[in-house]
Design an enzyme around this catalytic site. Structure first.
Site, PDB file in Angstrom:
ATOM      1  N   SER A 503      42.411  42.362  35.117  1.00 55.31           N
ATOM      2  CA  SER A 503      43.315  42.925  36.106  1.00 55.31           C
ATOM      3  C   SER A 503      44.636  42.134  36.086  1.00 55.31           C
ATOM      4  O   SER A 503      45.296  42.089  35.056  1.00 55.31           O
ATOM      5  CB  SER A 503      42.658  42.944  37.477  1.00 55.31           C
ATOM      6  OG  SER A 503      43.365  43.774  38.360  1.00 55.31           O
ATOM      7  N   ASP A 591      39.210  53.921  34.915  1.00 58.55           N
ATOM      8  CA  ASP A 591      39.827  52.955  35.823  1.00 58.55           C
ATOM      9  C   ASP A 591      40.915  53.627  36.666  1.00 58.55           C
ATOM     10  O   ASP A 591      41.901  54.132  36.123  1.00 58.55           O
ATOM     11  CB  ASP A 591      40.428  51.823  35.006  1.00 58.55           C
ATOM     12  CG  ASP A 591      40.865  50.639  35.851  1.00 58.55           C
ATOM     13  OD1 ASP A 591      41.003  50.783  37.079  1.00 58.55           O
ATOM     14  OD2 ASP A 591      41.064  49.558  35.274  1.00 58.55           O
ATOM     15  N   HIS A 623      37.336  49.799  36.695  1.00 61.62           N
ATOM     16  CA  HIS A 623      38.129  48.568  36.726  1.00 61.62           C
ATOM     17  C   HIS A 623      37.201  47.365  36.525  1.00 61.62           C
ATOM     18  O   HIS A 623      36.883  46.629  37.455  1.00 61.62           O
ATOM     19  CB  HIS A 623      38.875  48.472  38.056  1.00 61.62           C
ATOM     20  CG  HIS A 623      40.008  47.486  38.030  1.00 61.62           C
ATOM     21  ND1 HIS A 623      41.060  47.595  37.153  1.00 61.62           N
ATOM     22  CD2 HIS A 623      40.251  46.378  38.778  1.00 61.62           C
ATOM     23  CE1 HIS A 623      41.906  46.603  37.367  1.00 61.62           C
ATOM     24  NE2 HIS A 623      41.430  45.851  38.341  1.00 61.62           N
TER      25      HIS A 623
END
Length: 686
Positions: A503, A591, A623
């Site tokens: 991320s 995602d 994600h």
């Protein structure tokens, strides 16, 4: 949030000895020093996790695999051996659940392939069919707003089916599935409900990224009650109500740097301080199961420390601290306050669950989450304070491999290659305790450094706000300062450092190989954004109400022409030509936070320039990688990639792709053994 069920579960004492005896793992001889830990023991499913008991104390529950998929299991309190699974998930395992107040039903969330369009499900503790309490078609997200023993027959659920940006609230009878809308959201972001499941306050983002909380009056109208600017937006917010709803608890940084715990009189809006720390924000609360008033609070600077707010809680904490090793979490209390479930984990020991009888002052071990790791000597994690170039203190964590620190004192005997492992968020933090990535990488021969760079949360509002406008600037410099610290300490050398993260950590990896290409030997980017403009344009609709309070203030607004040049200047996609080192990218097809296009565009730019990149996609992930088959597949590639870059150890890929949805879309030949491991004639593992 109102009543939280995991803070009220209880395990009555009858049969506790039977539970402990049944839960202890078989003894196995220790592994020889230096043995390679099979990655399946680190990234596979835990044997058990998430222990709870039903509110009536008759049943114990936990998460454990069924044919490799995490499901909810239930057993009579006194007979753990009679456990049986009550859910039938076959593809995407569960990571959390909670008991309904009646003690006969269990609630949980699940989505489709990581798309985060969760539905709320209920199942009987006796087993049987699972019911979807939110059978709404389309791209709709459901969330549990609250459950409460004061309204035991219903669960309060938020749904954005009417407007994708805002959640309306429904009371749902979890026994029958009957659903009643109780609140139509006129445009508020955060909804704050009490223990009667009534909406009492609601918030909106104000110009400049602050927050205004409005109180719902008796006639249904709204009146602004609390307002603060963006400087307090990450460190101030409601934490719940007492039993009668007259007092509301907050963590509050207004007029101070570190967030304190305060009580607010709902009628007068007057606040009274309860607890604070000069080192870090107040973090977690332990609530009285009857009054819902705070009994204790935690603060996490280098490590988590609990502080009692009454004499009984002090006695409990003193007892537990004297018995348990590592980070302590009090995860539940029985309705009468007698029994607590407690977990402890240390860097060298994954989470262990215990039953604590507060009256008898006895502590019984329930289970270890990863007992097979007990054979191996795990590595210590050292909290360190790194001084940034501009004087900020960066709380960081360093783990050294056995050959660099054979006596385990945290002081390196010789330098070794290092992986800088960067946390996501960025509004999150690293902490002390068992860390699968640290143990995995240290076992492969690498030092591992994790840094709480500016913008990380938990260290006061000044630390968070020091990251405004600094996504590729001082936030990245903090990471470089930590590398310099490790080099100076003798843990590594400047030419043998890789950067890795997910991320925001993936973004930091891309920044590392584009903005400072001479600093890192290679990079591993997991679901990281490459283009800040397209990132924010693709966020889910339900993020929109809060964007101005975080992303727009800290990065820029993609709809404002004046902001776009700076956003693009901070985007790795604008500096692809600078890449000099190998890059591995992992992505989840579904995602919703960092969409696949973020990885696609930088891979395409590197392909055109004939730069070395290996691109791995998982068709049933979002994600991050929830399914253990996908984790094992990706990290088998990761360790081969790092072994080629940094010359550490690696377990062969072998059959790591079995059951995975892996697609290697680019650069299979850059990782030893990867091409041979793929199915014949195709890129996708089956």
């Amino acid at each position: 949030m109102p009543y939280h069920p995991t803070l009220r579960a209880a395990l009555i004492g009858a049969g506790a000895a039977c539970l402990v005896a049944a839960a202890l793992p078989a003894q196995t001889p220790p592994a020889p020093a230096g043995d390679l830990i099979p990655r399946a023991l680190i990234f596979g499913n835990p044997s058990r996790s998430g222990a709870q008991v039903s509110p009536d104390g008759r049943n114990v529950s936990w998460l454990a695999p069924v044919e490799g998929v995490m499901n909810i299991w239930v057993a009579p309190t006194g007979n753990l051996a009679a456990a049986k699974p009550v859910t039938t998930e076959r593809k995407r395992g569960l990571s959390s659940y909670q008991w309904a107040p009646d003690g006969q039903h269990i609630l949980f969330l699940n989505d489709e392939g990581g798309n985060e369009n969760d539905h709320v499900f209920v199942v009987s503790a006796a087993g049987g069919a699972t019911r979807d309490l939110t059978p709404v078609d389309g791209k709709v997200r459901a969330q549990i707003q609250g459950i409460s023993p004061l309204k035991p027959g219903v669960v309060l659920i938020g749904l954005n089916d009417r407007d994708p940006q805002f959640f309306d609230l429904y009371e749902v009878d979890y026994k029958t599935g009957a659903r009643t809308k109780v609140f139509e959201n006129p445009g508020y972001g955060d909804l704050v409900t009490d223990n009667q499941l009534r909406v009492r306050f609601a918030s909106k983002t104000t110009p400049g990224g602050g927050q205004a909380y409005y109180r719902r009056e008796a006639d249904g109208s709204w009146k602004e009650a609390v307002a603060f600017g963006n400087e307090d937006a990450f460190t101030t917010g409601p934490r719940g109500f007492d039993r009668d709803g007259k007092t509301m608890y907050w963590t509050d940084s207004r007029g101070r740097d570190k967030a304190a715990l305060v009580a607010m009189d709902v009628a007068t809006l007057k606040t009274t301080p309860i607890a604070s720390s000069d080192q870090a924000d107040v973090q977690n609360l332990l609530l009285d199961p009857v009054t819902f008033k705070p009994l204790a609070y935690s603060v996490n600077y280098l490590r988590t420390e609990w502080t009692p707010l009454d004499p009984a809680a002090k006695a409990d904490l003193d007892f537990l601290k004297g018995k348990l090793k590592g980070e302590l979490s009090i995860t539940s209390l029985s309705d009468d306050g007698r029994y607590a479930t407690v977990t402890a984990n240390a860097a060298e020991q994954p989470s262990v669950a215990y039953l604590y009888d507060r009256k008898a002052k006895t502590l019984a071990k329930l289970f270890e989450s990863r007992p097979d790791l007990a054979r191996y000597k795990l590595r210590a994690m050292q909290p360190v304070e790194v001084r940034a170039k501009d004087g900020l203190t960066l709380v960081s964590y360093l783990t050294l491999p056995a050959d660099a620190d054979p006596d385990g004192d945290g002081k390196p005997n010789r330098p070794v290659p290092m992986v800088l492992y960067v946390h996501g968020g960025p509004w999150a933090r690293d902490g002390y305790g068992y860390n699968s990535m640290h143990q995995f990488l240290a076992n492969r021969g690498y030092a591992v450094m994790s840094v709480n760079y500016r913008s990380s949360t938990g260290f006061g509002k000044g630390f968070v706000n020091a990251g405004v406008g600094e996504w590729s600037g001082k936030m990245h410099q903090d990471l470089l300062d930590a590398v310099d610290y490790a080099v100076k300490a003798g843990a590594t050398t400047p030419d043998k450092v890789a950067i890795m993260g997910g991320s925001y950590g993936g973004y930091a990896t891309l920044v590392g190989v584009t903005f400072t290409p001479d600093k890192f030997a290679c990079g591993v980017d997991i679901v990281g954004p490459s283009n800040l403009k397209t990132l924010m344009e693709s966020f889910p609709a339900y993020w929109r109400p809060s964007l101005e309070g975080n992303f727009y203030k800290h990065i820029g607004d993609p709809a404002k022409p004046a902001d776009v040049p700076r956003m693009m200047a901070q985007s790795p996609i604008s500096r692809v030509d600078a890449i000099k080192v190998p890059l591995l990218i992992g992505q989840g097809q579904n995602d919703p936070r960092v969409v696949k296009a973020e990885s696609d565009q930088i891979v395409e730019a590197m392909r055109k320039r004939k730069l070395p990149v290996t691109y791995v996609n998982f068709t049933d992930e979002g994600h991050g990688f929830l399914r253990p088959e996908n984790r094992l597949a990706f990290f088998s590639i990761t360790e081969g990639f790092l072994a080629q870059c940094l010359k550490g150890r690696a377990e062969p890929i072998g059959d790591a792709f079995k059951g995975s949805s892996i697609q290697v879309l680019e650069g299979a030949d850059h990782v030893p053994g990867l091409t041979a491991a793929l199915p014949k004639g195709g890129a996708a593992g089956q």
